[in-house]
Design a protein around this motif. Sequence first.
Motif, PDB file in Angstrom:
ATOM      1  N   SER A  70      -0.331   4.914  -0.132  1.00 30.12           N
ATOM      2  CA  SER A  70      -1.315   4.727   0.920  1.00 30.12           C
ATOM      3  C   SER A  70      -0.668   4.016   2.102  1.00 30.12           C
ATOM      4  O   SER A  70       0.556   3.902   2.173  1.00 30.12           O
ATOM      5  N   ARG A  71      -1.469   3.515   3.014  1.00 28.74           N
ATOM      6  CA  ARG A  71      -0.979   2.693   4.122  1.00 28.74           C
ATOM      7  C   ARG A  71      -2.144   1.972   4.754  1.00 28.74           C
ATOM      8  O   ARG A  71      -3.312   2.253   4.447  1.00 28.74           O
ATOM      9  N   LEU A  72      -1.835   1.028   5.637  1.00 28.12           N
ATOM     10  CA  LEU A  72      -2.861   0.191   6.252  1.00 28.12           C
ATOM     11  C   LEU A  72      -3.145   0.663   7.672  1.00 28.12           C
ATOM     12  O   LEU A  72      -2.231   0.818   8.484  1.00 28.12           O
ATOM     13  N   ILE A  73      -4.417   0.891   7.955  1.00 29.16           N
ATOM     14  CA  ILE A  73      -4.856   1.248   9.302  1.00 29.16           C
ATOM     15  C   ILE A  73      -5.221  -0.032  10.044  1.00 29.16           C
ATOM     16  O   ILE A  73      -5.995  -0.861   9.543  1.00 29.16           O
ATOM     17  N   LEU A  74      -4.680  -0.205  11.224  1.00 32.91           N
ATOM     18  CA  LEU A  74      -4.917  -1.391  12.046  1.00 32.91           C
ATOM     19  C   LEU A  74      -5.730  -1.015  13.275  1.00 32.91           C
ATOM     20  O   LEU A  74      -5.389  -0.055  13.972  1.00 32.91           O
ATOM     21  N   ARG A  75      -6.792  -1.761  13.522  1.00 31.14           N
ATOM     22  CA  ARG A  75      -7.592  -1.541  14.728  1.00 31.14           C
ATOM     23  C   ARG A  75      -7.993  -2.896  15.300  1.00 31.14           C
ATOM     24  O   ARG A  75      -8.058  -3.903  14.583  1.00 31.14           O
ATOM     25  N   ARG A  76      -8.306  -2.913  16.580  1.00 36.83           N
ATOM     26  CA  ARG A  76      -8.686  -4.155  17.251  1.00 36.83           C
ATOM     27  C   ARG A  76     -10.014  -3.960  17.967  1.00 36.83           C
ATOM     28  O   ARG A  76     -10.215  -2.944  18.647  1.00 36.83           O
TER      29      ARG A  76
ATOM     30  N   ALA B 215      -2.693   1.789 -10.181  1.00 38.34           N
ATOM     31  CA  ALA B 215      -1.322   2.324 -10.192  1.00 38.34           C
ATOM     32  C   ALA B 215      -1.064   3.179  -8.968  1.00 38.34           C
ATOM     33  O   ALA B 215       0.060   3.245  -8.460  1.00 38.34           O
ATOM     34  N   LYS B 216      -2.111   3.847  -8.450  1.00 37.86           N
ATOM     35  CA  LYS B 216      -1.981   4.737  -7.304  1.00 37.86           C
ATOM     36  C   LYS B 216      -3.247   4.680  -6.476  1.00 37.86           C
ATOM     37  O   LYS B 216      -4.348   4.496  -7.013  1.00 37.86           O
ATOM     38  N   ILE B 217      -3.100   4.798  -5.176  1.00 35.63           N
ATOM     39  CA  ILE B 217      -4.243   4.839  -4.263  1.00 35.63           C
ATOM     40  C   ILE B 217      -4.198   6.159  -3.531  1.00 35.63           C
ATOM     41  O   ILE B 217      -3.263   6.431  -2.757  1.00 35.63           O
TER      42      ILE B 217
ATOM     43  N   LEU C 113       0.828  -1.208   0.000  1.00 35.99           N
ATOM     44  CA  LEU C 113       0.000   0.000   0.000  1.00 35.99           C
ATOM     45  C   LEU C 113       0.863   1.258   0.000  1.00 35.99           C
ATOM     46  O   LEU C 113       0.550   2.247  -0.686  1.00 35.99           O
ATOM     47  N   ARG C 114       1.948   1.237   0.752  1.00 36.73           N
ATOM     48  CA  ARG C 114       2.827   2.414   0.813  1.00 36.73           C
ATOM     49  C   ARG C 114       3.463   2.694  -0.545  1.00 36.73           C
ATOM     50  O   ARG C 114       3.711   3.850  -0.899  1.00 36.73           O
ATOM     51  N   GLU C 115       3.730   1.636  -1.300  1.00 38.94           N
ATOM     52  CA  GLU C 115       4.262   1.831  -2.651  1.00 38.94           C
ATOM     53  C   GLU C 115       3.259   2.527  -3.560  1.00 38.94           C
ATOM     54  O   GLU C 115       3.638   3.149  -4.554  1.00 38.94           O
TER      55      GLU C 115
END
Length: 453
Positions: A70-76, A164-166, A65-67
Amino acid sequence: MADPTILWFRRDLRLSDQAALIAAAGEGSVVPVYILDDETPKHRAMGAASRWWLHHSLKALDASLREKGSRLILRRGKSDEQLSDIAKECGAERVHALRHYEPWWRNAERAVAKRIDLVLHDGNYLAPPGSITTGTGGQYKIYTPFWRALNGHMPPPDPHRAPAKIDPPARWPKSDTLNDWDLLPTKPNWAKGFDPWTPGEEGAHKQLSRFKRHADDYAETRNLPSEDGSSRLSPHLHFGEVSPAQVWHAVAEEGGSVGTFLGELGWRDYAQNIILQYPDYASKNARDAFDEMPWRSSKVDLRAWQQGRTGYPIVDAGMRQLWATGWMHNRVRMIAASFLIKHLLIDWREGERWFWDCLVDADYGNNAVNWQWTAGTGVDSNMFVRIMAPLTQSPKFDAAGYIRQWVPELAKLDDAAIHDPEDAGCRPRDYPAKIIGHRAARERALAAYRHTK
């Protein structure tokens, strides 16, 4: 800037051929989210081996995702509560996700839809579970006609490329740190033998490329534990790091016996159709007569099976491979499962629970359907009276090398003796005697079965 859209990941940890991602990205900025929800599934929370895989798969997904910017949001926590909170934090009004069929995920989807606009897409199976119906519109219960009907709808649609992009949102919601979830074992680290696995989308496609080179002789080699002609794609498919459509299109034209492998892909779809009809399939006999089966509750025998100390080398090799690597060869899975159920007369649900905790590819549908098939309790299953003979299966499928690898106490025995060292008169002192003789086990199992009738 328009409000962002949430992309809810579960068992679909990939960016390519990801219908939910394509839809979300088409609306503008995206907030990719993974929620570690142990509350909704309750006793069906992920097992320990699956958590090891999940850690590495999420790490790989975040890097991908960073590429893309973007990035991943983590929640519990509970999925509906966390998604609602995330929506408030970032201003989102819609969630896109791939549809799941495990009973707890269906419950979660209903709960989420009450709080926020939820758009579900297909993409984790060759065809949407429930969509392949009989001539009268009913659901199939038997695999063979199901596969025949499913195969008539194949090939699946061509896979889609990843965007190609997020686009990122104007403001990111807060996120947990992956290491804080403690998904990896430490005291002790029992996952040292898991190193050959490469979780994540890139690892999935590398494994697919490796398998493609010998997919044409799958039917001939998949039953040979010492050669291991398995695809080893099962954990990648379970976690959705590669789609079944991608796998199908990669190997379908390889010729030879690749059709046998495609049938195994179809079995995944069949298992999902079964749990769609029978949500409690992992805990309830499909055939009511087996509710009267006089199962044994021997903790000693169960533990011997779990530890690979039954005195049957092929069974013990499989159980030790499972503990060491989080995976077991498919032919040996059937032998080990049959042994627990019919030789030890222990309830199949004990085995299902052990596999659920120990397998990196622990899949609710596959695991439940396979155990009930072996036990003879399923809607489509092997007959209980067909009892596998481990001492025959072992030489038949040339398992000597496999036994030497996983049962080192027997490594010095020749091929003639290694399948049954006790009968050959050369059982090493540090290897256990048979927990029960094959003939005695068979007679006990058949007597128990007569009780159900």
